[in-house]
Design a protein around this motif. Sequence first.
Motif, PDB file in Angstrom:
ATOM      1  N   ILE A  51      -8.016  -0.110 -11.106  1.00  0.00           N
ATOM      2  CA  ILE A  51      -9.379  -0.617 -11.061  1.00  0.00           C
ATOM      3  C   ILE A  51     -10.025  -0.157  -9.764  1.00  0.00           C
ATOM      4  N   PHE A  52     -11.238   0.348  -9.870  1.00  0.00           N
ATOM      5  CA  PHE A  52     -12.017   0.711  -8.697  1.00  0.00           C
ATOM      6  C   PHE A  52     -12.710  -0.567  -8.218  1.00  0.00           C
ATOM      7  N   THR A  53     -12.411  -0.968  -7.003  1.00  0.00           N
ATOM      8  CA  THR A  53     -12.808  -2.308  -6.564  1.00  0.00           C
ATOM      9  C   THR A  53     -14.319  -2.488  -6.477  1.00  0.00           C
ATOM     10  N   GLN A  54     -15.062  -1.442  -6.176  1.00  0.00           N
ATOM     11  CA  GLN A  54     -16.511  -1.577  -6.051  1.00  0.00           C
ATOM     12  C   GLN A  54     -17.201  -1.621  -7.413  1.00  0.00           C
ATOM     13  N   SER A  55     -16.851  -0.728  -8.280  1.00  0.00           N
ATOM     14  CA  SER A  55     -17.520  -0.620  -9.576  1.00  0.00           C
ATOM     15  C   SER A  55     -16.853  -1.438 -10.669  1.00  0.00           C
ATOM     16  N   ALA A  56     -15.599  -1.831 -10.442  1.00  0.00           N
ATOM     17  CA  ALA A  56     -14.772  -2.514 -11.448  1.00  0.00           C
ATOM     18  C   ALA A  56     -14.443  -1.604 -12.626  1.00  0.00           C
ATOM     19  N   ARG A  57     -14.648  -0.332 -12.459  1.00  0.00           N
ATOM     20  CA  ARG A  57     -14.243   0.610 -13.526  1.00  0.00           C
ATOM     21  C   ARG A  57     -12.721   0.610 -13.614  1.00  0.00           C
ATOM     22  N   THR A  58     -12.231   0.698 -14.838  1.00  0.00           N
ATOM     23  CA  THR A  58     -10.786   0.595 -15.052  1.00  0.00           C
ATOM     24  C   THR A  58     -10.237   1.812 -15.786  1.00  0.00           C
ATOM     25  N   GLY A  59      -8.924   1.961 -15.695  1.00  0.00           N
ATOM     26  CA  GLY A  59      -8.242   3.027 -16.413  1.00  0.00           C
ATOM     27  C   GLY A  59      -6.859   2.564 -16.807  1.00  0.00           C
ATOM     28  N   TYR A  60      -6.363   3.048 -17.938  1.00  0.00           N
ATOM     29  CA  TYR A  60      -5.084   2.597 -18.454  1.00  0.00           C
ATOM     30  C   TYR A  60      -4.224   3.761 -18.931  1.00  0.00           C
ATOM     31  N   ALA A  61      -2.929   3.555 -18.837  1.00  0.00           N
ATOM     32  CA  ALA A  61      -2.010   4.490 -19.463  1.00  0.00           C
ATOM     33  C   ALA A  61      -2.131   4.354 -20.979  1.00  0.00           C
ATOM     34  N   ASP A  62      -1.934   5.452 -21.684  1.00  0.00           N
ATOM     35  CA  ASP A  62      -2.041   5.416 -23.146  1.00  0.00           C
ATOM     36  C   ASP A  62      -1.060   4.410 -23.749  1.00  0.00           C
ATOM     37  N   SER A  63       0.074   4.241 -23.103  1.00  0.00           N
ATOM     38  CA  SER A  63       1.116   3.368 -23.643  1.00  0.00           C
ATOM     39  C   SER A  63       0.725   1.888 -23.646  1.00  0.00           C
ATOM     40  N   VAL A  64      -0.287   1.524 -22.844  1.00  0.00           N
ATOM     41  CA  VAL A  64      -0.671   0.112 -22.759  1.00  0.00           C
ATOM     42  C   VAL A  64      -2.110  -0.133 -23.181  1.00  0.00           C
ATOM     43  N   LYS A  65      -2.844   0.928 -23.450  1.00  0.00           N
ATOM     44  CA  LYS A  65      -4.255   0.796 -23.791  1.00  0.00           C
ATOM     45  C   LYS A  65      -4.422  -0.101 -25.017  1.00  0.00           C
ATOM     46  N   GLY A  66      -5.343  -1.052 -24.910  1.00  0.00           N
ATOM     47  CA  GLY A  66      -5.582  -1.972 -26.014  1.00  0.00           C
ATOM     48  C   GLY A  66      -4.708  -3.209 -25.974  1.00  0.00           C
ATOM     49  N   ARG A  67      -3.690  -3.208 -25.120  1.00  0.00           N
ATOM     50  CA  ARG A  67      -2.793  -4.370 -25.022  1.00  0.00           C
ATOM     51  C   ARG A  67      -2.861  -5.022 -23.631  1.00  0.00           C
ATOM     52  N   PHE A  68      -3.066  -4.211 -22.600  1.00  0.00           N
ATOM     53  CA  PHE A  68      -3.106  -4.714 -21.226  1.00  0.00           C
ATOM     54  C   PHE A  68      -4.550  -4.680 -20.721  1.00  0.00           C
ATOM     55  N   THR A  69      -4.878  -5.639 -19.856  1.00  0.00           N
ATOM     56  CA  THR A  69      -6.190  -5.678 -19.230  1.00  0.00           C
ATOM     57  C   THR A  69      -6.030  -5.954 -17.737  1.00  0.00           C
ATOM     58  N   ILE A  70      -6.605  -5.078 -16.927  1.00  0.00           N
ATOM     59  CA  ILE A  70      -6.586  -5.269 -15.489  1.00  0.00           C
ATOM     60  C   ILE A  70      -7.916  -5.887 -15.062  1.00  0.00           C
ATOM     61  N   SER A  71      -7.846  -6.812 -14.100  1.00  0.00           N
ATOM     62  CA  SER A  71      -9.067  -7.435 -13.616  1.00  0.00           C
ATOM     63  C   SER A  71      -8.866  -7.868 -12.168  1.00  0.00           C
ATOM     64  N   GLN A  72      -9.966  -8.207 -11.519  1.00  0.00           N
ATOM     65  CA  GLN A  72      -9.896  -8.608 -10.119  1.00  0.00           C
ATOM     66  C   GLN A  72     -10.775  -9.814  -9.867  1.00  0.00           C
ATOM     67  N   ASP A  73     -10.419 -10.565  -8.863  1.00  0.00           N
ATOM     68  CA  ASP A  73     -11.241 -11.675  -8.394  1.00  0.00           C
ATOM     69  C   ASP A  73     -11.388 -11.467  -6.891  1.00  0.00           C
ATOM     70  N   ASN A  74     -12.496 -10.875  -6.503  1.00  0.00           N
ATOM     71  CA  ASN A  74     -12.667 -10.522  -5.094  1.00  0.00           C
ATOM     72  C   ASN A  74     -12.731 -11.758  -4.201  1.00  0.00           C
ATOM     73  N   ALA A  75     -13.245 -12.853  -4.714  1.00  0.00           N
ATOM     74  CA  ALA A  75     -13.331 -14.072  -3.915  1.00  0.00           C
ATOM     75  C   ALA A  75     -11.941 -14.606  -3.571  1.00  0.00           C
TER      76      ALA A  75
END
Length: 122
Positions: A51-75
């Motif tokens: 995850i790009f911390t400023q834009s929150a843009r994300t990227g995933y490996a093909d093996s986990v796409k659709g099953r895993f979700t990355i997220s952040q809580d900056n606070a």
Amino acid sequence: QVQLVESGGGSVQAGGSLRLTCAASGYTYSVACMGWFRQVPGKEREGVAVIFTQSARTGYADSVKGRFTISQDNAKNSLYLQMNNLKPEDTAMYYCAADFVCQSTVVGYEYRGQGTQVTVSS
């Protein structure tokens, strides 16, 4: 310097879910990218999600796409990995990683935690 501590790993049956948490401290305001990678003994590290911390843009490996979700809580200076529909092949040590510069792969990020074990049984 950035310190990272993972939690949330455990043992689940196939089809189950886990949520990993990474608590960050130190110069977190300078972190440009964060992510997760995993490693099985005897195998190469595999990048899972970033995850790009400023834009929150994300990227995933093909093996986990659709099953895993990355997220952040900056606070809370926290990074998460929601893992659904887990498969036995997801079994690995999962590491949180961060860097001040977004490297080409999360495996190459400068800072990493100690890891948390995820075990998925069939």
